[in-house]
Design a protein around this motif. Sequence first.
Motif, short mmCIF file in Angstrom:
data_model
loop_
_atom_site.label_atom_id
_atom_site.label_comp_id
_atom_site.label_asym_id
_atom_site.label_seq_id
_atom_site.Cartn_x
_atom_site.Cartn_y
_atom_site.Cartn_z
N TYR A 23 0.83 -1.21 0.00
CA TYR A 23 0.00 0.00 0.00
C TYR A 23 0.87 1.25 0.00
CZ TYR A 23 -2.79 3.80 1.94
OH TYR A 23 -3.37 5.01 2.16
N VAL A 24 1.84 1.30 0.88
CA VAL A 24 2.72 2.47 0.98
C VAL A 24 3.51 2.64 -0.31
CG1 VAL A 24 4.70 3.48 2.18
CG2 VAL A 24 2.89 2.34 3.48
N TRP A 25 3.95 1.52 -0.87
CA TRP A 25 4.73 1.57 -2.11
C TRP A 25 3.91 2.16 -3.26
CZ3 TRP A 25 4.43 -2.38 -6.31
CH2 TRP A 25 5.32 -2.10 -7.35
N TYR B 60 1.37 8.69 3.13
CA TYR B 60 2.30 9.64 3.75
C TYR B 60 2.23 9.54 5.27
CZ TYR B 60 4.21 14.12 5.28
OH TYR B 60 4.93 15.10 5.93
N ALA B 61 1.01 9.38 5.79
CA ALA B 61 0.82 9.29 7.24
C ALA B 61 1.48 8.05 7.82
CB ALA B 61 -0.67 9.30 7.56
N VAL B 62 1.47 6.95 7.08
CA VAL B 62 2.11 5.72 7.57
C VAL B 62 3.58 5.98 7.85
CG1 VAL B 62 2.77 3.36 6.97
CG2 VAL B 62 0.51 4.19 6.37
N ARG B 63 4.22 6.72 6.98
CA ARG B 63 5.65 7.02 7.16
C ARG B 63 5.89 8.09 8.21
NH1 ARG B 63 5.38 6.84 1.30
NH2 ARG B 63 5.23 9.12 1.31
N ALA B 64 4.96 9.04 8.33
CA ALA B 64 5.18 10.19 9.20
C ALA B 64 4.87 9.92 10.67
CB ALA B 64 4.35 11.38 8.72
N LEU B 65 3.80 9.18 10.94
CA LEU B 65 3.33 9.04 12.32
C LEU B 65 4.29 8.32 13.26
CD1 LEU B 65 -0.50 8.42 11.79
CD2 LEU B 65 0.61 10.41 12.83
N PRO B 66 4.94 7.23 12.85
CA PRO B 66 5.81 6.53 13.82
C PRO B 66 7.06 7.30 14.20
CG PRO B 66 5.23 5.13 11.94
CD PRO B 66 4.90 6.53 11.57
#
Length: 206
Positions: A63-65, A121-127
Amino acid sequence: MTNENLLPREVVGHLLHPDVLAGVWFTIRMTALVFAMASAIGVVVGRMHRSENPVLSGVAAAYVWVFGSVPVLVQLLLWGNIALIFPDITLGIPGVHIDAMRMVTPVQAAIAGLALAMGAYAVRALPEGDRVTALGDILVTTLQATSLVSVLSITDLLGVVQALEERNHLIVPLLVVAAIWYLVLVTAARVAVRLARVARGRSQAH
């Protein structure tokens, strides 16, 4: 000496134009909705990505990809033309036929496209790091990305400005109007995030 292309009076005169204000309000509502959806996607997919289950982590990575690599504008255009890809949705149920052209409106296509793109974008930013800062970055990025929905003939801020341009040919003044409003909205969002960060810091200090 006055620049004939800029026309400051036209800029000032259109800042509070009813159509422009309607576009601003639409942009704010779309930003809030997409931001909420993208944040939820980021949390869920982020947990899947960190899961020890290879299927879940694989789906999250895919999904992120995909949604993090394809430009947002391209995603919006694909969603806007989804009816050309799937004109008749059956859901595998005999006798059930859904006309995608009628079901998927330009606004729905824009929301879906933005939410999925911003979700990646949120998947990468939040953690990473401070969550308030990360959410603020997502909010500002989402707000800026809403300007792209005008390609689907949606009456957001930029869409309204473009429609006005076609009627009165005041291209530069109206673009300046849009720029001023985006500057105001993004600045307000950043100030809100800063205040939230300060409030959080105070609550943690007690």
